[in-house]
Design a protein around this motif. Structure first.
Motif, short mmCIF file in Angstrom:
data_model
loop_
_atom_site.label_atom_id
_atom_site.label_comp_id
_atom_site.label_asym_id
_atom_site.label_seq_id
_atom_site.Cartn_x
_atom_site.Cartn_y
_atom_site.Cartn_z
N VAL A 154 27.71 57.20 -23.14
CA VAL A 154 28.64 57.11 -24.28
C VAL A 154 29.95 57.79 -23.90
O VAL A 154 29.96 58.86 -23.29
N GLY A 155 31.05 57.14 -24.24
CA GLY A 155 32.36 57.71 -23.94
C GLY A 155 32.95 57.18 -22.65
O GLY A 155 34.15 57.33 -22.41
N GLU A 156 32.13 56.56 -21.81
CA GLU A 156 32.67 56.02 -20.56
C GLU A 156 33.25 54.63 -20.79
O GLU A 156 32.77 53.88 -21.63
N SER A 157 34.27 54.32 -20.00
CA SER A 157 34.96 53.03 -20.14
C SER A 157 34.87 52.24 -18.85
O SER A 157 34.80 52.82 -17.77
N VAL A 158 34.93 50.95 -18.99
CA VAL A 158 35.05 50.09 -17.81
C VAL A 158 36.12 49.04 -18.10
O VAL A 158 36.40 48.71 -19.25
N GLN A 159 36.69 48.56 -17.02
CA GLN A 159 37.61 47.43 -17.13
C GLN A 159 37.13 46.39 -16.13
O GLN A 159 36.91 46.70 -14.96
N VAL A 160 36.91 45.19 -16.62
CA VAL A 160 36.35 44.15 -15.78
C VAL A 160 37.27 42.94 -15.83
O VAL A 160 37.64 42.48 -16.90
N LYS A 161 37.63 42.44 -14.66
CA LYS A 161 38.41 41.20 -14.63
C LYS A 161 37.45 40.04 -14.40
O LYS A 161 36.65 40.06 -13.47
N LEU A 162 37.49 39.09 -15.29
CA LEU A 162 36.61 37.93 -15.20
C LEU A 162 37.41 36.71 -14.78
O LEU A 162 38.42 36.38 -15.40
N GLN A 163 36.95 36.05 -13.74
CA GLN A 163 37.54 34.75 -13.39
C GLN A 163 37.01 33.73 -14.40
O GLN A 163 35.99 33.96 -15.05
N PRO A 164 37.71 32.58 -14.52
CA PRO A 164 37.27 31.60 -15.54
C PRO A 164 35.78 31.28 -15.45
O PRO A 164 35.10 31.19 -16.47
N ASP A 165 35.24 31.14 -14.23
CA ASP A 165 33.83 30.74 -14.15
C ASP A 165 32.89 31.88 -14.53
O ASP A 165 31.70 31.68 -14.71
N GLU A 166 33.42 33.10 -14.67
CA GLU A 166 32.60 34.23 -15.11
C GLU A 166 32.75 34.46 -16.62
O GLU A 166 32.07 35.28 -17.20
N ALA A 167 33.69 33.74 -17.21
CA ALA A 167 33.95 33.92 -18.64
C ALA A 167 33.61 32.61 -19.36
O ALA A 167 32.45 32.26 -19.51
N PHE A 168 34.62 31.87 -19.78
CA PHE A 168 34.37 30.69 -20.61
C PHE A 168 34.40 29.39 -19.82
O PHE A 168 34.48 28.32 -20.39
N GLY A 169 34.33 29.49 -18.49
CA GLY A 169 34.25 28.28 -17.68
C GLY A 169 35.61 27.73 -17.29
O GLY A 169 36.64 28.11 -17.85
N GLU A 170 35.60 26.87 -16.31
CA GLU A 170 36.82 26.20 -15.90
C GLU A 170 37.20 25.19 -16.97
O GLU A 170 36.36 24.71 -17.73
N TYR A 171 38.48 24.84 -17.00
CA TYR A 171 38.95 23.83 -17.94
C TYR A 171 38.43 22.48 -17.48
O TYR A 171 38.58 22.11 -16.32
N ASP A 172 37.79 21.74 -18.37
CA ASP A 172 37.20 20.46 -18.00
C ASP A 172 37.95 19.32 -18.68
O ASP A 172 37.78 19.09 -19.87
N PRO A 173 38.78 18.60 -17.93
CA PRO A 173 39.58 17.54 -18.54
C PRO A 173 38.72 16.45 -19.18
O PRO A 173 39.15 15.78 -20.11
N SER A 174 37.47 16.30 -18.73
CA SER A 174 36.64 15.24 -19.30
C SER A 174 36.23 15.57 -20.73
O SER A 174 35.69 14.72 -21.44
N LEU A 175 36.44 16.83 -21.16
CA LEU A 175 36.10 17.19 -22.54
C LEU A 175 37.24 16.88 -23.52
O LEU A 175 37.16 17.20 -24.69
N VAL A 176 38.31 16.28 -23.01
CA VAL A 176 39.42 15.91 -23.89
C VAL A 176 39.25 14.44 -24.25
O VAL A 176 39.07 13.60 -23.38
N GLN A 177 39.24 14.17 -25.54
CA GLN A 177 39.07 12.79 -25.99
C GLN A 177 40.21 12.40 -26.91
O GLN A 177 40.73 13.23 -27.65
N ILE A 178 40.56 11.12 -26.84
CA ILE A 178 41.59 10.60 -27.74
C ILE A 178 40.91 9.59 -28.64
O ILE A 178 40.28 8.65 -28.16
N GLU A 179 40.99 9.82 -29.94
CA GLU A 179 40.29 8.97 -30.90
C GLU A 179 41.31 8.39 -31.88
O GLU A 179 42.35 8.98 -32.12
N PRO A 180 40.97 7.23 -32.47
CA PRO A 180 41.88 6.67 -33.48
C PRO A 180 41.96 7.58 -34.71
O PRO A 180 40.94 8.09 -35.17
N ARG A 181 43.15 7.73 -35.23
CA ARG A 181 43.39 8.58 -36.40
C ARG A 181 42.53 8.15 -37.58
O ARG A 181 42.06 8.96 -38.36
N LYS A 182 42.30 6.85 -37.71
CA LYS A 182 41.58 6.33 -38.89
C LYS A 182 40.13 6.81 -38.95
O LYS A 182 39.50 6.74 -39.99
#
Length: 165
Positions: free
Chosen positions: A55-83
């Motif tokens: 208790v009371g100790e601190s850490v600082q950690v740098k996370l690369q994308p693959d260690e955090a929320f993942g790389e950006y995946d362009p295939s997860l972008v979709q374009i759908e009709p507004r209707k």
């Protein structure tokens, strides 16, 4: 006895997250409480850094994308009709969608990122996908996990919280 962060302890952290340029991504208004010991309750690299801390100790950690929320995946972008969408539609709204290949239970949360020319752009990436993050935290409390928490692999809140989610 000075408690340490070890497997099957419940850890409370004061934390905040910035990007590598120091811009605040998550100011950590509420403390983070997690079950330590490889339960995937927190990013593994942070768990590693906290192992053995008191208790009371601190850490600082740098996370690369693959260690955090993942790389950006362009295939997860979709374009759908507004209707295909409700009349009330704004950028930032979220929709749950199944994967296009119809996998069983992999629901993706899509965010509306653009509405233009009768089309809606949906992005299924986490808002922080592709970002490196700097996670700074201080251990504020350590307690032994209950048998039930260990069995379920996550922390159970106090009486005022709902049970398992």
């Amino acid at each position: 006895m000075n408690q340490q962060v070890v497997k099957n302890t419940v850890i409370t952290l004061d934390y905040h997250v910035t990007d590598p340029d120091g811009e605040v991504v998550d100011e950590g208004r509420d403390p983070l409480v997690y079950l330590h010991g490889g339960y995937d309750d927190i990013f593994p690299k942070i768990e590693e850094a906290l192992q053995g801390k008191a208790v009371g100790e601190s850490v600082q950690v740098k996370l690369q994308p693959d260690e955090a929320f993942g790389e950006y995946d362009p295939s997860l972008v979709q374009i759908e009709p507004r209707k295909d969408f409700p009349k009330e539609l704004e950028v930032g709204m979220q929709f749950e969608g199944g994967p296009e290949d119809g996998g069983d239970d992999d629901f993706v949360i899509y965010r509306v990122t653009d509405i233009a020319d009768g089309k809606v752009v949906l992005d299924g990436n986490h808002p922080l996908a592709g970002s490196a993050l700097v996670f700074t935290c201080t251990v504020t409390a350590i307690r032994p996990a209950s048998a039930e928490e260990i069995e379920h692999g996550h922390v159970h809140g106090g009486d005022d919280e709902e049970g398992c989610h």
